[in-house]
Each structure stands twice: as structure tokens, then as C-alpha cells.
Design a protein around this motif. Sequence first.
Motif, PDB file in Angstrom:
ATOM      1  N   UNK A   6      34.374  31.919  47.556  1.00  0.00           N
ATOM      2  CA  UNK A   6      33.934  32.355  46.233  1.00  0.00           C
ATOM      3  C   UNK A   6      34.279  31.286  45.201  1.00  0.00           C
ATOM      4  N   UNK A   7      34.347  30.016  45.621  1.00  0.00           N
ATOM      5  CA  UNK A   7      34.671  28.932  44.700  1.00  0.00           C
ATOM      6  C   UNK A   7      33.637  28.829  43.590  1.00  0.00           C
ATOM      7  N   UNK A   8      34.110  28.591  42.385  1.00  0.00           N
ATOM      8  CA  UNK A   8      33.274  28.288  41.232  1.00  0.00           C
ATOM      9  C   UNK A   8      34.099  27.362  40.346  1.00  0.00           C
ATOM     10  N   UNK A  36      25.080  33.819  45.726  1.00  0.00           N
ATOM     11  CA  UNK A  36      24.098  34.030  44.667  1.00  0.00           C
ATOM     12  C   UNK A  36      24.772  33.685  43.341  1.00  0.00           C
ATOM     13  N   UNK A  37      24.036  33.012  42.467  1.00  0.00           N
ATOM     14  CA  UNK A  37      24.599  32.614  41.182  1.00  0.00           C
ATOM     15  C   UNK A  37      23.597  32.872  40.073  1.00  0.00           C
ATOM     16  N   UNK A  38      24.127  32.963  38.859  1.00  0.00           N
ATOM     17  CA  UNK A  38      23.312  33.050  37.654  1.00  0.00           C
ATOM     18  C   UNK A  38      23.900  32.083  36.642  1.00  0.00           C
ATOM     19  N   UNK A  39      23.021  31.447  35.866  1.00  0.00           N
ATOM     20  CA  UNK A  39      23.447  30.503  34.832  1.00  0.00           C
ATOM     21  C   UNK A  39      22.788  30.917  33.528  1.00  0.00           C
ATOM     22  N   UNK A 105      27.866  27.081  28.252  1.00  0.00           N
ATOM     23  CA  UNK A 105      27.278  27.200  29.585  1.00  0.00           C
ATOM     24  C   UNK A 105      28.090  28.258  30.333  1.00  0.00           C
ATOM     25  N   UNK A 106      27.406  29.296  30.809  1.00  0.00           N
ATOM     26  CA  UNK A 106      28.073  30.368  31.552  1.00  0.00           C
ATOM     27  C   UNK A 106      27.489  30.404  32.958  1.00  0.00           C
ATOM     28  N   UNK A 107      28.354  30.252  33.954  1.00  0.00           N
ATOM     29  CA  UNK A 107      27.945  30.335  35.361  1.00  0.00           C
ATOM     30  C   UNK A 107      28.653  31.532  35.986  1.00  0.00           C
ATOM     31  N   UNK A 108      27.913  32.269  36.817  1.00  0.00           N
ATOM     32  CA  UNK A 108      28.465  33.458  37.461  1.00  0.00           C
ATOM     33  C   UNK A 108      28.122  33.453  38.944  1.00  0.00           C
ATOM     34  N   UNK A 109      29.067  33.873  39.750  1.00  0.00           N
ATOM     35  CA  UNK A 109      28.784  34.194  41.147  1.00  0.00           C
ATOM     36  C   UNK A 109      28.597  35.705  41.207  1.00  0.00           C
ATOM     37  N   UNK A 110      27.526  36.117  41.866  1.00  0.00           N
ATOM     38  CA  UNK A 110      27.117  37.521  41.863  1.00  0.00           C
ATOM     39  C   UNK A 110      27.142  38.068  43.280  1.00  0.00           C
ATOM     40  N   UNK A 111      27.643  39.275  43.429  1.00  0.00           N
ATOM     41  CA  UNK A 111      27.652  39.947  44.719  1.00  0.00           C
ATOM     42  C   UNK A 111      26.256  40.455  45.038  1.00  0.00           C
ATOM     43  N   UNK A 112      25.749  40.083  46.199  1.00  0.00           N
ATOM     44  CA  UNK A 112      24.434  40.547  46.615  1.00  0.00           C
ATOM     45  C   UNK A 112      24.439  42.017  46.989  1.00  0.00           C
ATOM     46  N   UNK A 113      25.585  42.525  47.392  1.00  0.00           N
ATOM     47  CA  UNK A 113      25.693  43.921  47.823  1.00  0.00           C
ATOM     48  C   UNK A 113      25.836  44.851  46.624  1.00  0.00           C
ATOM     49  N   UNK A 119      32.771  36.341  39.947  1.00  0.00           N
ATOM     50  CA  UNK A 119      33.510  35.255  39.320  1.00  0.00           C
ATOM     51  C   UNK A 119      32.647  34.646  38.230  1.00  0.00           C
ATOM     52  N   UNK A 120      33.278  34.245  37.113  1.00  0.00           N
ATOM     53  CA  UNK A 120      32.554  33.715  35.971  1.00  0.00           C
ATOM     54  C   UNK A 120      33.307  32.538  35.375  1.00  0.00           C
ATOM     55  N   UNK A 121      32.546  31.552  34.918  1.00  0.00           N
ATOM     56  CA  UNK A 121      33.131  30.385  34.262  1.00  0.00           C
ATOM     57  C   UNK A 121      32.328  30.117  33.000  1.00  0.00           C
ATOM     58  N   UNK A 122      33.023  30.067  31.845  1.00  0.00           N
ATOM     59  CA  UNK A 122      32.390  29.747  30.573  1.00  0.00           C
ATOM     60  C   UNK A 122      32.923  28.407  30.098  1.00  0.00           C
TER      61      UNK A 122
END
Length: 147
Positions: A6-8, A36-39, A105-113, A119-122
Motif C-alpha cells: 500500500x505504498x504511496x 487503484x488510485x485517484x489523483x 496535488x492529492x493522490x489516493x490509494x483506493x480499495x477496490x473491494x 491511503x492519501x497524500x496531499x
Amino acid sequence: PAISSWDLELNSVDTDFDKDSADEITLQYKIGKGRQYEVFMLKEDCSTSITDNVVTFTSSTSDIEGDTSNSNLQVSVDIEMSSIAASNIWVNGTDSTDKVVKLCAKAQLVSGVRGGVVKELEHVIEVDLDFENENNFQTIQNASGDL
């Protein structure tokens, strides 16, 4: 096989505000392979949308040689310089007489389930555009959190 990482992590932020530049800001992240990620590109408060379609961005992932657990995530940000003066990312800098480009810039790791953010990084980016000299790039805030 299970996805283990789950590295970000934000590895780098580069700027290129030359008049012929296609992308003014490039962010490089390391993320868990297959995640899966969102930006999002937002105003400096990391929650308000940027007005007037002044910012567009693309993102892509690639393998990291020798690392089977993680991938590179590159986010390329294009700023419409002809529209920036009317936007909400053209704001007062540290010296209130100076104007700067400031965005988050906001990056997120998203659970597919579950569909939730794991996890989020701003990262707030401030760029002082000195049109007489080379642009002065400065990062003013970095906050991350496991949700």
C-alpha cells in the motif's frame, strides 16, 4: 496473487514554465503495484476545486526495475498560462505584493473491494513566477495520512 504493498510516496516534483512547455509540473510517486488510485488537482486548501479549467492533468503508471511490489505513478500537470490571472490558484505569496501559483496535488490509494480511500497524500506546491529570471520553485507543505 494478493497485492501486498500500500505504498504511496512522493518521489519528486519538477517544474518547467518555459513558454513551449506542454506540462508545467510533473509529480513522480511510488505506489503499490496494481493498486487503484485517484489523483486530484485542487486549490491550496486541498479541498476546493480549481476554477476556469486552468489546470488539466494526466496520470500513468510504469514498472520500477527490480521492484515487483511497487510502480511509478507520473502525474503531468498543464496550466493554461493565458487564463491563470483570473483563476483561484493565482494568489498572494509570502510577500503580499507578490503573486504566485499555489495548488494542491492529492493522490489516493483506493480499495477496490470497499471503494474507500486507504491511503492519501496531499502536497501543496507554490511556484513564484519571476518573468525576468528563472522561475523560483518552492514546496510549502507536505502532509500525508493513512485513513
